[in-house]
Design a protein around this motif. Structure first.
Motif, short mmCIF file in Angstrom:
data_model
loop_
_atom_site.label_atom_id
_atom_site.label_comp_id
_atom_site.label_asym_id
_atom_site.label_seq_id
_atom_site.Cartn_x
_atom_site.Cartn_y
_atom_site.Cartn_z
N GLU A 276 -27.69 -2.15 19.34
CA GLU A 276 -26.71 -2.21 18.24
C GLU A 276 -25.37 -1.65 18.69
OE1 GLU A 276 -29.81 -1.70 14.48
OE2 GLU A 276 -28.95 0.07 15.45
N ASP A 277 -25.40 -0.52 19.38
CA ASP A 277 -24.15 0.13 19.80
C ASP A 277 -23.34 -0.75 20.75
OD1 ASP A 277 -24.65 2.33 18.25
OD2 ASP A 277 -25.44 3.56 19.89
N LEU A 278 -24.01 -1.46 21.64
CA LEU A 278 -23.24 -2.29 22.57
C LEU A 278 -22.54 -3.42 21.82
CD1 LEU A 278 -24.19 -5.35 23.84
CD2 LEU A 278 -26.22 -4.02 24.39
N LEU A 279 -23.19 -3.97 20.79
CA LEU A 279 -22.57 -5.04 20.00
C LEU A 279 -21.45 -4.48 19.13
CD1 LEU A 279 -25.84 -6.91 19.01
CD2 LEU A 279 -24.10 -7.70 20.62
N ILE A 280 -21.64 -3.29 18.60
CA ILE A 280 -20.56 -2.65 17.83
C ILE A 280 -19.35 -2.41 18.74
CG2 ILE A 280 -19.92 -0.49 16.68
CD1 ILE A 280 -22.81 -0.45 15.56
N GLY A 281 -19.60 -2.06 19.99
CA GLY A 281 -18.51 -1.88 20.95
C GLY A 281 -17.76 -3.17 21.22
N VAL A 282 -18.48 -4.28 21.33
CA VAL A 282 -17.84 -5.58 21.54
C VAL A 282 -16.99 -5.94 20.33
CG1 VAL A 282 -18.25 -8.06 21.83
CG2 VAL A 282 -19.64 -6.41 23.11
N LEU A 283 -17.51 -5.75 19.13
CA LEU A 283 -16.75 -6.08 17.92
C LEU A 283 -15.48 -5.25 17.82
CD1 LEU A 283 -19.71 -6.29 15.36
CD2 LEU A 283 -18.45 -8.19 16.39
N ALA A 284 -15.55 -3.99 18.26
CA ALA A 284 -14.37 -3.12 18.20
C ALA A 284 -13.24 -3.67 19.05
CB ALA A 284 -14.74 -1.71 18.65
N GLU A 285 -13.58 -4.37 20.14
CA GLU A 285 -12.53 -4.96 20.98
C GLU A 285 -11.78 -6.07 20.26
OE1 GLU A 285 -13.10 -5.67 25.07
OE2 GLU A 285 -14.87 -4.38 25.23
N TYR A 286 -12.37 -6.59 19.20
CA TYR A 286 -11.70 -7.60 18.38
C TYR A 286 -11.15 -7.02 17.08
CZ TYR A 286 -13.56 -11.17 21.48
OH TYR A 286 -13.82 -11.96 22.58
N GLY A 287 -11.11 -5.70 17.02
CA GLY A 287 -10.55 -5.03 15.85
C GLY A 287 -11.47 -5.03 14.64
N LEU A 288 -12.77 -5.27 14.87
CA LEU A 288 -13.73 -5.30 13.77
C LEU A 288 -14.60 -4.05 13.79
CD1 LEU A 288 -14.91 -9.03 14.02
CD2 LEU A 288 -13.23 -8.07 12.44
N GLN A 289 -14.87 -3.53 12.61
CA GLN A 289 -15.71 -2.34 12.50
C GLN A 289 -17.14 -2.75 12.20
OE1 GLN A 289 -14.29 0.59 9.74
NE2 GLN A 289 -15.92 2.05 10.21
N GLY A 290 -17.96 -2.77 13.23
CA GLY A 290 -19.36 -3.09 13.04
C GLY A 290 -20.15 -1.83 12.71
N TRP A 291 -21.29 -1.99 12.06
CA TRP A 291 -22.13 -0.84 11.71
C TRP A 291 -23.58 -1.28 11.66
CZ3 TRP A 291 -24.62 -0.58 6.75
CH2 TRP A 291 -24.26 -1.61 5.85
N HIS A 292 -24.49 -0.33 11.80
CA HIS A 292 -25.90 -0.66 11.69
C HIS A 292 -26.46 -0.03 10.42
CE1 HIS A 292 -27.08 3.33 13.32
NE2 HIS A 292 -26.13 3.14 14.21
N HIS A 293 -27.23 -0.82 9.71
CA HIS A 293 -27.78 -0.41 8.42
C HIS A 293 -28.94 0.56 8.65
CE1 HIS A 293 -29.51 -0.76 4.41
NE2 HIS A 293 -28.42 -1.41 4.03
N PRO A 294 -29.02 1.62 7.84
CA PRO A 294 -30.11 2.59 8.06
C PRO A 294 -31.50 2.02 7.80
CG PRO A 294 -28.88 3.10 6.05
CD PRO A 294 -28.10 2.05 6.78
N GLU A 295 -31.60 0.91 7.06
CA GLU A 295 -32.91 0.36 6.73
C GLU A 295 -33.28 -0.86 7.56
OE1 GLU A 295 -33.48 -0.33 2.56
OE2 GLU A 295 -32.32 1.44 2.00
N TYR A 296 -32.29 -1.48 8.21
CA TYR A 296 -32.55 -2.73 8.91
C TYR A 296 -31.99 -2.68 10.32
CZ TYR A 296 -33.03 -4.32 4.06
OH TYR A 296 -33.39 -4.45 2.74
#
Length: 211
Positions: A111-131
């Motif tokens: 999840e963190d690696l994908l959130i890092g990729v999204l950040a390079e496009y100015g998007l704030q990704g997050w992972h849901h605590p339940e999913y």
């Protein structure tokens, strides 16, 4: 073997072909005949169902209908429920040995690696605590489903929607989650994004966490 090989499969790779490749690499990785391998590919339209599915209720009108639309349907040995893979989506299959045997931590690192990729496009990704997976706002942009076999070998992986035709998801209940929709990089940025460009950003983030 401690080196990590990044392997890009050309064109649209049929799901069955990629699945066979994963199983072969997982068996050989267990015997230390190959190094850790990170497969990147793109599939023709296919719906897959993971081990969390108790039945086919999340496949909407059913397998026969989905096949009539031109998609394949596979019941997979990965974790998770029903999802879609298709053109415009980057699918990553890490075939690696978990040295720390931390399966929960492995999912969080994906999840963190994908959130890092999204950040390079100015998007704030997050992972849901339940999913498991990655969201942007209230919509899921990346699905994750993995398998851990004997020898602590991980296979399967993630699917990141880049320019994916999201209407394919309308036919199912993605990941068995009814309260969230799906999105893509293209939708969030309001422009097409070359898959090759996103792949080039995925690889260093993967290597930072697993290389």
């Amino acid at each position: 073997m401690n080196d990590l090989e990044v392997r890009r499969l050309p064109g649209l790779t049929p799901y069955a072909e990629a699945w066979d490749l994963q199983r072969d690499l997982a068996r050989r990785r267990k015997r230390d005949e190959v190094s850790d391998t990170f497969i990147l590919c793109e599939h023709p339209p296919v719906y897959t169902v993971g081990r969390a599915a108790k039945d086919g209720s999340n496949l909407g009108a059913g397998e026969e209908y989905l096949r009539s639309l031109g998609a394949e349907v596979f019941w997979s040995d990965r974790g998770g429920d029903a999802t879609f893979h298709g053109p415009g989506q980057i699918v990553g299959y890490p075939i690696i040995r978990l040295k720390d045997r931390d399966t929960h931590g492995y999912l969080r690192r994906l999840e963190d690696l994908l959130i890092g990729v999204l950040a390079e496009y100015g998007l704030q990704g997050w992972h849901h605590p339940e999913y498991t997976g990655v969201w942007v706002g209230e919509k899921k942009i990346a699905a994750i489903g993995v398998k851990f076999s004997s020898g602590w070998i991980a296979s399967h992986g993630f699917a990141l929607n880049v320019n994916t035709d999201l209407s394919w998801f309308d036919r199912i209940t993605p990941c068995g989650i009814k309260e969230f929709g799906v999105t893509s990089l293209a939708r969030e940025l309001d422009r097409d994004v070359p898959l090759s460009e996103v792949e080039e950003r995925v690889v260093p983030h993967f290597l930072d966490r697993f290389g």
